[in-house]
Design a protein around this motif. Structure first.
Motif, PDB file in Angstrom:
ATOM      1  N   ASN A 274     -40.715   9.164  39.006  1.00  0.00           N
ATOM      2  CA  ASN A 274     -40.211   9.715  37.756  1.00  0.00           C
ATOM      3  C   ASN A 274     -39.737  11.164  37.890  1.00  0.00           C
ATOM      4  OD1 ASN A 274     -39.485   9.615  35.053  1.00  0.00           O
ATOM      5  ND2 ASN A 274     -41.526  10.297  34.356  1.00  0.00           N
ATOM      6  N   TYR A 275     -38.824  11.392  38.822  1.00  0.00           N
ATOM      7  CA  TYR A 275     -38.184  12.705  38.933  1.00  0.00           C
ATOM      8  C   TYR A 275     -36.706  12.476  39.218  1.00  0.00           C
ATOM      9  CZ  TYR A 275     -38.056  12.322  44.080  1.00  0.00           C
ATOM     10  OH  TYR A 275     -37.804  11.919  45.363  1.00  0.00           O
ATOM     11  N   GLN A 276     -35.906  13.541  39.068  1.00  0.00           N
ATOM     12  CA  GLN A 276     -34.469  13.399  39.291  1.00  0.00           C
ATOM     13  C   GLN A 276     -33.978  14.540  40.180  1.00  0.00           C
ATOM     14  OE1 GLN A 276     -32.085  13.279  35.733  1.00  0.00           O
ATOM     15  NE2 GLN A 276     -30.436  12.140  36.741  1.00  0.00           N
ATOM     16  N   LEU A 277     -33.316  14.165  41.268  1.00  0.00           N
ATOM     17  CA  LEU A 277     -32.754  15.159  42.183  1.00  0.00           C
ATOM     18  C   LEU A 277     -31.368  14.666  42.602  1.00  0.00           C
ATOM     19  CD1 LEU A 277     -33.002  17.757  43.812  1.00  0.00           C
ATOM     20  CD2 LEU A 277     -34.138  16.450  45.630  1.00  0.00           C
ATOM     21  N   VAL A 278     -30.371  15.122  41.839  1.00  0.00           N
ATOM     22  CA  VAL A 278     -28.990  14.707  42.120  1.00  0.00           C
ATOM     23  C   VAL A 278     -28.109  15.945  42.114  1.00  0.00           C
ATOM     24  CG1 VAL A 278     -27.067  13.262  41.408  1.00  0.00           C
ATOM     25  CG2 VAL A 278     -29.411  12.487  41.001  1.00  0.00           C
ATOM     26  N   PHE A 279     -27.213  16.047  43.090  1.00  0.00           N
ATOM     27  CA  PHE A 279     -26.272  17.167  43.138  1.00  0.00           C
ATOM     28  C   PHE A 279     -24.958  16.639  43.697  1.00  0.00           C
ATOM     29  CE2 PHE A 279     -29.017  17.212  46.881  1.00  0.00           C
ATOM     30  CZ  PHE A 279     -28.095  17.102  47.916  1.00  0.00           C
ATOM     31  N   PRO A 280     -23.875  17.378  43.475  1.00  0.00           N
ATOM     32  CA  PRO A 280     -22.580  16.913  43.997  1.00  0.00           C
ATOM     33  C   PRO A 280     -22.653  16.695  45.514  1.00  0.00           C
ATOM     34  CG  PRO A 280     -22.250  18.744  42.495  1.00  0.00           C
ATOM     35  CD  PRO A 280     -23.727  18.641  42.727  1.00  0.00           C
ATOM     36  N   GLY A 281     -22.254  15.529  45.953  1.00  0.00           N
ATOM     37  CA  GLY A 281     -22.252  15.225  47.391  1.00  0.00           C
ATOM     38  C   GLY A 281     -23.551  14.649  47.897  1.00  0.00           C
ATOM     39  N   THR A 282     -24.452  14.226  46.970  1.00  0.00           N
ATOM     40  CA  THR A 282     -25.729  13.634  47.392  1.00  0.00           C
ATOM     41  C   THR A 282     -25.502  12.451  48.328  1.00  0.00           C
ATOM     42  OG1 THR A 282     -26.746  14.250  45.290  1.00  0.00           O
ATOM     43  CG2 THR A 282     -27.887  12.596  46.600  1.00  0.00           C
ATOM     44  N   ASP A 283     -24.567  11.578  47.934  1.00  0.00           N
ATOM     45  CA  ASP A 283     -24.289  10.380  48.747  1.00  0.00           C
ATOM     46  C   ASP A 283     -23.812  10.749  50.146  1.00  0.00           C
ATOM     47  OD1 ASP A 283     -24.990   8.903  46.606  1.00  0.00           O
ATOM     48  OD2 ASP A 283     -22.947   8.304  46.026  1.00  0.00           O
ATOM     49  N   ILE A 284     -22.946  11.801  50.224  1.00  0.00           N
ATOM     50  CA  ILE A 284     -22.394  12.201  51.528  1.00  0.00           C
ATOM     51  C   ILE A 284     -23.494  12.766  52.426  1.00  0.00           C
ATOM     52  CG2 ILE A 284     -20.728  13.682  52.697  1.00  0.00           C
ATOM     53  CD1 ILE A 284     -19.523  11.373  51.050  1.00  0.00           C
ATOM     54  N   VAL A 285     -24.406  13.579  51.826  1.00  0.00           N
ATOM     55  CA  VAL A 285     -25.530  14.123  52.604  1.00  0.00           C
ATOM     56  C   VAL A 285     -26.385  12.993  53.171  1.00  0.00           C
ATOM     57  CG1 VAL A 285     -27.680  15.437  52.469  1.00  0.00           C
ATOM     58  CG2 VAL A 285     -25.614  16.313  51.373  1.00  0.00           C
ATOM     59  N   GLN A 286     -26.657  11.993  52.300  1.00  0.00           N
ATOM     60  CA  GLN A 286     -27.448  10.854  52.759  1.00  0.00           C
ATOM     61  C   GLN A 286     -26.727  10.090  53.875  1.00  0.00           C
ATOM     62  OE1 GLN A 286     -28.155   9.319  48.584  1.00  0.00           O
ATOM     63  NE2 GLN A 286     -30.155   8.875  49.463  1.00  0.00           N
ATOM     64  N   LEU A 287     -25.416   9.944  53.701  1.00  0.00           N
ATOM     65  CA  LEU A 287     -24.617   9.229  54.699  1.00  0.00           C
ATOM     66  C   LEU A 287     -24.658   9.953  56.052  1.00  0.00           C
ATOM     67  CD1 LEU A 287     -22.593   7.077  55.615  1.00  0.00           C
ATOM     68  CD2 LEU A 287     -20.760   8.475  54.629  1.00  0.00           C
ATOM     69  N   LEU A 288     -24.525  11.279  56.033  1.00  0.00           N
ATOM     70  CA  LEU A 288     -24.537  12.048  57.280  1.00  0.00           C
ATOM     71  C   LEU A 288     -25.905  11.958  57.983  1.00  0.00           C
ATOM     72  CD1 LEU A 288     -22.567  15.250  56.170  1.00  0.00           C
ATOM     73  CD2 LEU A 288     -21.758  13.408  57.684  1.00  0.00           C
ATOM     74  N   LEU A 289     -26.964  12.129  57.176  1.00  0.00           N
ATOM     75  CA  LEU A 289     -28.314  12.029  57.744  1.00  0.00           C
ATOM     76  C   LEU A 289     -28.557  10.640  58.344  1.00  0.00           C
ATOM     77  CD1 LEU A 289     -30.376  13.862  54.961  1.00  0.00           C
ATOM     78  CD2 LEU A 289     -29.874  14.734  57.253  1.00  0.00           C
TER      79      LEU A 289
END
Length: 664
Positions: free
Chosen positions: A56-71
């Motif tokens: 029950n928390y929220q951590l979203v920022f512009p480019g979240t998907d791209i950061v995850q993809l790179l990692l």
């Protein structure tokens, strides 16, 4: 059953291809990748939408998907590379196993998740990808760390040959490299040096220790025209030899070839985790594609069907399976090491509970490996046993013969007071003599007694022993018997194995009389004597051909081929490096009794592995059908799958720890 096995056997060579899933990798590789994977996985877990929903928390920022993809890309292509390479190797070698299963799961998770980043409808599995790779790297690191590494038997064999030799050219002595020696060359071998290569003695005489090469317990007397073996140890005499065999023609090279063939032919059973992974790979692929087809046939959209298929394939590779075996193996191997047993081949250790026959070497394994006095007898009334030992010890202290050394050491150990000896004389190949208290005393070999017109009283128990006789003023007054003493622990070892319904044999290079005495004393099921290394190997293969699951226990170079061929090769730790390197298991304490302990520990370890596999597989049995949608409209969310996975892993880890209490 008694056997005197001394004739030559042809070797039956069998080419058996084996697959090593860790080939080309080092323990440090998996450790480094595991640490990197852990650091990359932590942000993926924190950024995962599924984890955010659970906590029950929220951590979203512009480019979240791209950061995850790179990692995730670094995780897949760098940290997951050992599994991808391993899978290619398994497929090529027709040996589907753990690497294939892991590769299917991480590839499906990665490429499906990449598709979601670029617009495909569904929830990504990036965090699942990270945890899966991290835990599997941890498992493989533990597994590799628990194994001592690849065998170095061949290099250890080569180390037996000295790198230099003294070549005689006319009157000159020239030190040359062993590679420069040719057949026909004459070499000088000084006292106590290793003999550089096979040859014939051309001058001098000596006693040569061939025990670690041939198994012959006694130093062997060698005179002019006698052969010598490269790698054996010269005694106290300096000799000149003419080279007969170098390179491929030498005795030691023959042993090297046998060990190499045996290692190539030894089919190491695919371990439990790989066997389970093989079937899970097929189940994962089959269940995944079946799920896709069924949902499409039922009219659901492609994105939904693919999501369900991916869920099945990811869940089919449970994290628990990756740790089920390595955790048990790591705990077991470290625990038995603290009890004096080193495991080099985990699979052989796991299967030790299947043993039906154990074959022991004699010299240095069932016996101490050193000549020692086993009995002193007085043959006349006016001399006690103590008198006999005192006189024999007094005379032998001046001799450098191995028998003399054994008697002198025995005298020191028993604090025997020596007589003064005058007019000492060494009788070549006969014994020694001198004057004690005004009387002529001589310590003679059985053959030398004839010179004094004396003959020994025949006694059955001395037939397998080396005996020297004390003669005083032409009267035979006593005898001292020497033998390679049976270890105190050997009787208990044989009894423990027989109590477990395991047959016990002995295979030795020593003569049949000595072998029979040891076999009778230990009440073995049988013995094989006067064996060459290739004949020891043949004994093993003959027993295996009869359906026996065989362990070989030895300590010498001549045992190395048999140790490499046996289903379980066990080396006595005080033996040669060659034997240790060719074996699957090493007994540090040099105690034959530990063989029965190894079998018990192997059974406990195998049972614990089976328990963990059963639990890890139960996870699959429940999770795969649910993930496929058999309870639809209830669908197993990735978060719930993760919770089940975590519980399964924790249970496996706790069960592995319990093994530490069971091995005592």
């Amino acid at each position: 059953m008694e056997k005197n096995h001394s004739h030559h056997h042809d070797l039956h060579k069998e080419e058996t291809h084996t697959h090593d899933k860790h080939a080309g990798h080092h323990t440090s590789d998996f450790k480094k990748k595991f640490i990197i994977s852990l650091f990359l996985t932590l942000p993926l877990v924190v950024l995962s939408a599924a984890i955010q929903d659970i906590f029950n928390y929220q951590l979203v920022f512009p480019g979240t998907d791209i950061v995850q993809l790179l990692l995730a890309s670094v995780l897949y292509f760098y940290c997951g590379l050992p599994f991808l390479k391993g899978a290619v190797s398994e497929v090529r070698d027709h040996a589907i196993g753990m690497m294939s299963l892991i590769s299917v799961a991480i590839s499906v998770a990665y490429f499906y998740s990449v598709a979601t980043v670029f617009g495909f409808h569904g929830m990504d599995f990036f965090w699942e990808l990270g945890t899966l790779i991290s835990i599997m790297l941890l498992g493989h690191w533990l597994e590799m760390r628990s194994i001592m590494g690849a065998s170095k038997a061949l290099s250890a064999l080569a180390e037996l040959i000295p790198k230099k030799a003294i070549k005689l050219v006319g009157e000159k002595q020239i030190e040359v490299s062993i590679n420069e020696i040719q057949p026909g060359d004459k070499l000088l071998v000084r006292a106590n040096d290793k003999i550089p290569t096979d040859g014939i003695i051309r001058s001098g005489e000596t006693h040569i220790d061939e025990s670690m090469l041939t198994g012959e317990s006694r130093p062997v007397k060698r005179v002019i025209s006698d052969p010598v073996i490269g790698g054996s140890i010269n005694g106290n005499g300096t000799i000149t030899i003419q080279v007969t065999g170098v390179g491929d023609e030498s005795y030691l090279q023959t042993v090297i070839d046998i060990v190499q063939n045996a290692q190539n032919a030894k089919s190491r059973t695919q371990n439990l985790a790989d066997r389970a992974a093989k079937w899970l790979t097929y189940i994962s692929l089959g269940a995944g594609f079946l799920t896709l087809v069924v949902w499409l046939v039922l009219g659901r959209e492609l994105s939904f069907a693919i999501m369900m298929m991916v869920g099945v394939m990811v869940i089919a590779c449970p994290h628990a399976l990756g740790l089920a075996i390595p955790l048990v193996a790591s705990n077991s191997i470290s625990k038995v090491a603290s009890n004096g047993v080193l495991i080099r081949n985990r699979t052989a250790f796991e299967n030790s509970g299947k043993l039906t026959t154990v074959v022991f070497d004699k010299t240095g394994t069932l016996t101490v490996g050193n000549f020692t006095v086993v009995r002193v007898l007085s043959l006349v009334e006016n001399y006690s046993k103590e008198d006999v030992l005192r006189r024999v010890t007094s005379l032998e202290q001046f001799s450098e013969h191995p028998i003399a050394s054994a008697i002198t050491n025995y005298g020191k150990m028993h604090e025997v007071e020596k007589h003064d000896v005058s007019h000492f004389e060494s009788l070549t190949a006969k014994g020694v003599k001198g004057v004690i208290e005004g009387e002529g005393n001589a310590v003679l070999s059985p053959k030398a007694l004839a010179d004094f017109n004396l003959s020994p009283k025949e006694q059955e128990e001395t037939a397998a022993r080396t005996v020297v006789y004390l003669v005083i003023s032409s009267e035979l007054v006593g005898q001292v018997e020497l033998a390679d003493e049976v270890r105190q622990e050997s009787k208990q070892a044989v009894k423990a194995l027989k109590d477990n319904h395991i047959k016990v044999f002995m295979a030795t290079g020593d003569n049949a009389l000595v072998a029979k005495q040891v076999s009778d004393e230990l009440q073995l099921d049988g013995f094989f004597a006067e064996l060459k290394p290739e004949e020891k190997l043949q004994i093993l293969t003959d027993l295996q051909a009869k359906g026996e699951y065989v362990a070989m226990v030895g300590d010498g170079v001549n045992d190395a081929p048999a140790l490499a061929t046996a289903n379980v090769g066990v080396a006595i730790g005080s033996g040669t490096e060659v034997a240790n390197e060719a074996a699957d298991i090493i007994l540090i304490q040099n105690n034959p009794e530990d063989v029965s302990k190894v079998i018990l520990w192997g059974k406990l370890t195998k049972r614990k592995m089976m328990q963990n596999l059963a639990w890890a597989t139960l996870y699959n049995v429940i999770a795969i059908p649910v993930a496929a949608g058999v309870l639809y409209p209830f669908i197993l969310p990735p978060a719930i799958s993760a919770a089940i996975m975590s519980l399964s892993t924790i249970i496996v880890a706790i069960n592995a720890q319990l093994l530490l209490k069971e091995i005592k």
